[in-house]
Motif scaffolding. Structure first.
Motif, PDB file in Angstrom:
ATOM      1  N   ASP A  25      36.981  45.233  43.384  1.00  0.00           N
ATOM      2  CA  ASP A  25      36.982  44.366  44.567  1.00  0.00           C
ATOM      3  C   ASP A  25      36.655  42.927  44.179  1.00  0.00           C
ATOM      4  N   GLU A  26      35.655  42.767  43.309  1.00  0.00           N
ATOM      5  CA  GLU A  26      35.261  41.425  42.875  1.00  0.00           C
ATOM      6  C   GLU A  26      36.397  40.733  42.120  1.00  0.00           C
ATOM      7  N   LEU A  27      37.034  41.480  41.225  1.00  0.00           N
ATOM      8  CA  LEU A  27      38.125  40.911  40.441  1.00  0.00           C
ATOM      9  C   LEU A  27      39.313  40.547  41.327  1.00  0.00           C
ATOM     10  N   THR A  28      39.581  41.380  42.311  1.00  0.00           N
ATOM     11  CA  THR A  28      40.672  41.094  43.245  1.00  0.00           C
ATOM     12  C   THR A  28      40.413  39.793  43.988  1.00  0.00           C
ATOM     13  N   ARG A  29      39.171  39.582  44.418  1.00  0.00           N
ATOM     14  CA  ARG A  29      38.816  38.337  45.103  1.00  0.00           C
ATOM     15  C   ARG A  29      39.000  37.127  44.185  1.00  0.00           C
ATOM     16  N   ARG A  30      38.738  37.335  42.899  1.00  0.00           N
ATOM     17  CA  ARG A  30      38.871  36.241  41.927  1.00  0.00           C
ATOM     18  C   ARG A  30      40.300  36.078  41.416  1.00  0.00           C
ATOM     19  N   GLY A  31      41.173  36.991  41.793  1.00  0.00           N
ATOM     20  CA  GLY A  31      42.560  36.915  41.350  1.00  0.00           C
ATOM     21  C   GLY A  31      42.752  37.336  39.903  1.00  0.00           C
ATOM     22  N   VAL A  32      41.903  38.277  39.431  1.00  0.00           N
ATOM     23  CA  VAL A  32      41.961  38.726  38.038  1.00  0.00           C
ATOM     24  C   VAL A  32      42.496  40.153  37.968  1.00  0.00           C
ATOM     25  N   SER A  33      43.488  40.381  37.122  1.00  0.00           N
ATOM     26  CA  SER A  33      43.984  41.728  36.842  1.00  0.00           C
ATOM     27  C   SER A  33      43.473  42.159  35.474  1.00  0.00           C
ATOM     28  N   VAL A  34      43.001  43.388  35.389  1.00  0.00           N
ATOM     29  CA  VAL A  34      42.457  43.930  34.138  1.00  0.00           C
ATOM     30  C   VAL A  34      43.413  44.967  33.569  1.00  0.00           C
ATOM     31  N   VAL A  35      43.696  44.851  32.272  1.00  0.00           N
ATOM     32  CA  VAL A  35      44.537  45.813  31.567  1.00  0.00           C
ATOM     33  C   VAL A  35      43.656  46.549  30.573  1.00  0.00           C
ATOM     34  N   ASN A  36      43.504  47.856  30.770  1.00  0.00           N
ATOM     35  CA  ASN A  36      42.659  48.700  29.923  1.00  0.00           C
ATOM     36  C   ASN A  36      43.534  49.361  28.861  1.00  0.00           C
ATOM     37  N   LEU A  37      43.300  49.019  27.584  1.00  0.00           N
ATOM     38  CA  LEU A  37      44.100  49.536  26.475  1.00  0.00           C
ATOM     39  C   LEU A  37      43.349  50.653  25.768  1.00  0.00           C
ATOM     40  N   LEU A  38      43.940  51.855  25.727  1.00  0.00           N
ATOM     41  CA  LEU A  38      43.328  53.014  25.089  1.00  0.00           C
ATOM     42  C   LEU A  38      44.201  53.491  23.935  1.00  0.00           C
ATOM     43  N   SER A  39      43.564  53.884  22.847  1.00  0.00           N
ATOM     44  CA  SER A  39      44.306  54.461  21.723  1.00  0.00           C
ATOM     45  C   SER A  39      43.333  55.060  20.727  1.00  0.00           C
ATOM     46  N   SER A  40      43.866  55.787  19.755  1.00  0.00           N
ATOM     47  CA  SER A  40      43.085  56.257  18.622  1.00  0.00           C
ATOM     48  C   SER A  40      42.864  55.089  17.659  1.00  0.00           C
ATOM     49  N   PRO A  41      41.900  55.204  16.747  1.00  0.00           N
ATOM     50  CA  PRO A  41      41.763  54.183  15.705  1.00  0.00           C
ATOM     51  C   PRO A  41      43.034  54.140  14.848  1.00  0.00           C
ATOM     52  N   GLY A  42      43.432  52.941  14.456  1.00  0.00           N
ATOM     53  CA  GLY A  42      44.582  52.814  13.575  1.00  0.00           C
ATOM     54  C   GLY A  42      45.931  52.814  14.251  1.00  0.00           C
ATOM     55  N   PRO A  62      46.874  31.861  31.913  1.00  0.00           N
ATOM     56  CA  PRO A  62      45.409  31.969  31.877  1.00  0.00           C
ATOM     57  C   PRO A  62      44.967  33.391  31.538  1.00  0.00           C
ATOM     58  N   VAL A  63      44.919  33.690  30.251  1.00  0.00           N
ATOM     59  CA  VAL A  63      44.654  35.040  29.769  1.00  0.00           C
ATOM     60  C   VAL A  63      43.396  35.052  28.913  1.00  0.00           C
ATOM     61  N   ALA A  64      42.702  36.194  28.866  1.00  0.00           N
ATOM     62  CA  ALA A  64      41.518  36.359  28.035  1.00  0.00           C
ATOM     63  C   ALA A  64      41.460  37.814  27.570  1.00  0.00           C
ATOM     64  N   ALA A  65      40.584  38.090  26.605  1.00  0.00           N
ATOM     65  CA  ALA A  65      40.480  39.453  26.084  1.00  0.00           C
ATOM     66  C   ALA A  65      39.050  39.797  25.721  1.00  0.00           C
ATOM     67  N   LEU A  66      38.674  41.036  26.035  1.00  0.00           N
ATOM     68  CA  LEU A  66      37.432  41.642  25.582  1.00  0.00           C
ATOM     69  C   LEU A  66      37.798  42.778  24.645  1.00  0.00           C
ATOM     70  N   THR A  67      37.162  42.848  23.485  1.00  0.00           N
ATOM     71  CA  THR A  67      37.457  43.931  22.563  1.00  0.00           C
ATOM     72  C   THR A  67      36.173  44.682  22.236  1.00  0.00           C
ATOM     73  N   SER A 115      43.424  34.863  34.988  1.00  0.00           N
ATOM     74  CA  SER A 115      44.116  35.739  35.943  1.00  0.00           C
ATOM     75  C   SER A 115      44.503  37.068  35.306  1.00  0.00           C
ATOM     76  N   LEU A 116      44.390  37.156  33.971  1.00  0.00           N
ATOM     77  CA  LEU A 116      44.758  38.369  33.270  1.00  0.00           C
ATOM     78  C   LEU A 116      43.760  38.634  32.145  1.00  0.00           C
ATOM     79  N   LEU A 117      43.060  39.753  32.235  1.00  0.00           N
ATOM     80  CA  LEU A 117      42.057  40.120  31.239  1.00  0.00           C
ATOM     81  C   LEU A 117      42.460  41.419  30.557  1.00  0.00           C
ATOM     82  N   PHE A 118      42.686  41.346  29.243  1.00  0.00           N
ATOM     83  CA  PHE A 118      42.944  42.535  28.452  1.00  0.00           C
ATOM     84  C   PHE A 118      41.622  43.087  27.932  1.00  0.00           C
ATOM     85  N   VAL A 119      41.426  44.386  28.077  1.00  0.00           N
ATOM     86  CA  VAL A 119      40.239  45.049  27.551  1.00  0.00           C
ATOM     87  C   VAL A 119      40.680  46.056  26.500  1.00  0.00           C
ATOM     88  N   GLU A 120      40.351  45.773  25.249  1.00  0.00           N
ATOM     89  CA  GLU A 120      40.670  46.694  24.163  1.00  0.00           C
ATOM     90  C   GLU A 120      39.518  47.684  24.035  1.00  0.00           C
TER      91      GLU A 120
END
Length: 245
Positions: A25-42, A62-67, A115-120
């Motif tokens: 809800d908070e992110l929607t108000r701020r206009g931020v979409s989160v992309v959750n990236l899942l995978s095995s190591p490697g 306007p993009v950012a990333a958390l890893t 507006s776009l946050l990638f989460v590795e």
């Protein structure tokens, strides 16, 4: 004892779901979409994400990333070469990210114009699959070197994906990868989900992946996986389920 363990697990997940709902809800108000990236190591997730971030920066998005990792800031250093704002999140041994961790970084670090946050997520296809992060899009990645039966071995992860990305496709021949069998296995656990093929080394699939993500950010409907952790809020009334190219 088993009942008690199960009850504790369900309580933990329920608490996380509540926090994720508030974060969404908070992110929607701020206009931020989160992309959750899942995978095995490697899987090549970091390299592919770096290419996507670099392309987004080139376009002035306007993009950012958390890893996330258990230790070291190596991936953050690699991703920062893209020119995008990047933050390392160390889990100190925890095998997955939770909504409370993401919320803390959103509150204290995320640039205001993002507006776009990638989460590795942590390299792991088991635990992360059960934790909603308040994401708009969940992408599960897999390299051809992991074997075409991976979706059957990890049905929760693949069954909760809005989009599946196959990586390192330039190695499909040497690895003896059976693409037809892989597609069938993916559809068995997640009917109708799109499979996007990519190769970070050659750049194949980078633009297509960025366009898919931007479409969801801009309100396009997404595929509804059978094991989705929650109803998706971006789907428009009357629209067909399915990620819009």
């Amino acid at each position: 004892m088993c009942d008690s363990v199960d009850e504790v697990t369900q309580a933990v997940l329920a608490k996380n779901d509540g926090l994720a709902a508030g974060l969404r809800d908070e992110l929607t108000r701020r206009g931020v979409s989160v992309v959750n990236l899942l995978s095995s190591p490697g899987s090549g997730k970091t390299e592919l994400l770096g290419r996507v971030l670099a392309r987004a920066v080139e376009r002035g998005l306007p993009v950012a990333a958390l890893t996330a990792d258990l230790a070291t800031e190596n991936d953050a250093d690699r991703l920062a070469r893209s020119g995008a704002p990047v933050k390392q999140l160390l889990t100190d041994g925890l095998c997955h990210l939770e909504a409370r961790q993401l919320r803390g970084h959103v509150e204290t670090w995320l640039p205001e114009d993002t507006s776009l946050l990638f989460v590795e997520n942590v390299g792991n296809l088991v635990c992360p699959a059960s934790y909603d992060l308040g994401e708009s899009l969940r992408i599960v990645l897999m390299a051809v070197t992991e074997g075409e039966d991976k979706p059957l071995k990890y049905p929760t992860a693949f069954g909760s994906a809005h989009l599946v990305v196959l990586t390192k496709t330039d190695l499909a021949g040497p690895a003896g990868f059976d693409g037809t069998a892989f597609d069938a296995h993916v559809q068995r656990v997640n009917p109708g989900v799109e499979v996007l093929r990519s190769c970070a080394r050659t750049g194949a699939g980078v633009d297509a992946l960025l366009e898919r993500v931007l479409a969801v950010r801009d309100g396009a409907p997404v595929h509804r996986p059978p094991l989705a952790p929650r109803p998706h809020t971006h789907t428009h009334e009357g629209a067909e389920a399915g990620l819009v190219p």
